[in-house]
Design a protein around this motif. Structure first.
Motif, PDB file in Angstrom:
ATOM      1  N   ASP A 119     -32.011  44.813  42.299  1.00 53.25           N
ATOM      2  CA  ASP A 119     -31.697  43.508  42.899  1.00 53.25           C
ATOM      3  C   ASP A 119     -30.368  43.561  43.649  1.00 53.25           C
ATOM      4  N   LEU A 120     -29.386  44.268  43.082  1.00 57.59           N
ATOM      5  CA  LEU A 120     -28.070  44.367  43.725  1.00 57.59           C
ATOM      6  C   LEU A 120     -28.134  45.235  44.984  1.00 57.59           C
ATOM      7  N   VAL A 121     -28.923  46.291  44.939  1.00 54.65           N
ATOM      8  CA  VAL A 121     -29.110  47.123  46.132  1.00 54.65           C
ATOM      9  C   VAL A 121     -29.806  46.309  47.216  1.00 54.65           C
ATOM     10  N   ASP A 122     -30.857  45.582  46.843  1.00 54.29           N
ATOM     11  CA  ASP A 122     -31.630  44.814  47.813  1.00 54.29           C
ATOM     12  C   ASP A 122     -30.808  43.728  48.489  1.00 54.29           C
ATOM     13  N   THR A 123     -29.824  43.200  47.783  1.00 52.28           N
ATOM     14  CA  THR A 123     -28.974  42.147  48.371  1.00 52.28           C
ATOM     15  C   THR A 123     -27.653  42.711  48.902  1.00 52.28           C
ATOM     16  N   ASP A 124     -27.526  44.050  48.872  1.00 50.29           N
ATOM     17  CA  ASP A 124     -26.341  44.736  49.385  1.00 50.29           C
ATOM     18  C   ASP A 124     -25.068  44.225  48.700  1.00 50.29           C
ATOM     19  N   ASP A 125     -25.156  44.000  47.385  1.00 59.38           N
ATOM     20  CA  ASP A 125     -24.030  43.479  46.613  1.00 59.38           C
ATOM     21  C   ASP A 125     -23.275  44.644  45.960  1.00 59.38           C
ATOM     22  N   MET A 126     -22.514  45.356  46.780  1.00 60.20           N
ATOM     23  CA  MET A 126     -21.801  46.547  46.321  1.00 60.20           C
ATOM     24  C   MET A 126     -20.802  46.211  45.218  1.00 60.20           C
ATOM     25  N   GLU A 127     -20.127  45.096  45.324  1.00 56.19           N
ATOM     26  CA  GLU A 127     -19.114  44.729  44.321  1.00 56.19           C
ATOM     27  C   GLU A 127     -19.723  44.609  42.926  1.00 56.19           C
ATOM     28  N   ARG A 128     -20.815  43.881  42.821  1.00 54.67           N
ATOM     29  CA  ARG A 128     -21.458  43.713  41.507  1.00 54.67           C
ATOM     30  C   ARG A 128     -22.140  44.997  41.043  1.00 54.67           C
ATOM     31  N   LEU A 129     -22.634  45.813  41.985  1.00 57.29           N
ATOM     32  CA  LEU A 129     -23.254  47.088  41.625  1.00 57.29           C
ATOM     33  C   LEU A 129     -22.219  48.027  41.008  1.00 57.29           C
ATOM     34  N   ILE A 130     -21.031  48.078  41.596  1.00 55.57           N
ATOM     35  CA  ILE A 130     -19.948  48.909  41.054  1.00 55.57           C
ATOM     36  C   ILE A 130     -19.502  48.378  39.692  1.00 55.57           C
ATOM     37  N   ALA A 131     -19.329  47.073  39.597  1.00 55.14           N
ATOM     38  CA  ALA A 131     -18.905  46.477  38.323  1.00 55.14           C
ATOM     39  C   ALA A 131     -19.931  46.770  37.228  1.00 55.14           C
ATOM     40  N   ARG A 132     -21.220  46.663  37.555  1.00 54.36           N
ATOM     41  CA  ARG A 132     -22.267  46.947  36.569  1.00 54.36           C
ATOM     42  C   ARG A 132     -22.211  48.408  36.150  1.00 54.36           C
TER      43      ARG A 132
END
Length: 106
Positions: free
Chosen positions: A50-63
């Motif tokens: 879901d984070l990749v699909d929405t290009d949410d790099m900040e939350r992907l790194i935090a996760r």
């Protein structure tokens, strides 16, 4: 079971294949270029997908960092060392987010 290449959880269900194969490397303080290893194909669990699909790099790194810490990977508590670790993670993740990757089920 497949491990997520982003958060390392053993629940990967998706595979991302970048259209543009980006290679990432870091330079040491001594000026040595060190490539970050990856084969260009990234497995993802549902949450990371879901984070990749929405290009949410900040939350992907935090996760990714939170999960690593939970699994016992020694991470700095803060400051420049944690910022450096986040930069390394972001640089490696950016290789799959370059362009629009193809997504398929595993």
């Amino acid at each position: 079971m497949n491990s997520c290449d982003f958060c390392t959880m053993p629940t990967a269900r998706w595979l991302y294949i970048p259209q543009v194969r980006a290679l990432a490397a870091l330079m040491t303080d001594e000026g040595v270029v060190v490539p970050l290893p990856n084969d260009g194909r990234w497995k993802a669990c549902d949450l990371c997908s879901d984070l990749v699909d929405t290009d949410d790099m900040e939350r992907l790194i935090a996760r990714a960092l939170t999960t690593m810490r939970t699994l016992g990977v020694p991470l700095p508590d803060g400051g420049p060392d944690l910022e450096f670790m986040a930069t390394v993670v972001m640089t490696n993740f950016a290789t799959v987010l370059a362009g629009v990757p193809t997504k398929q089920p595993l």
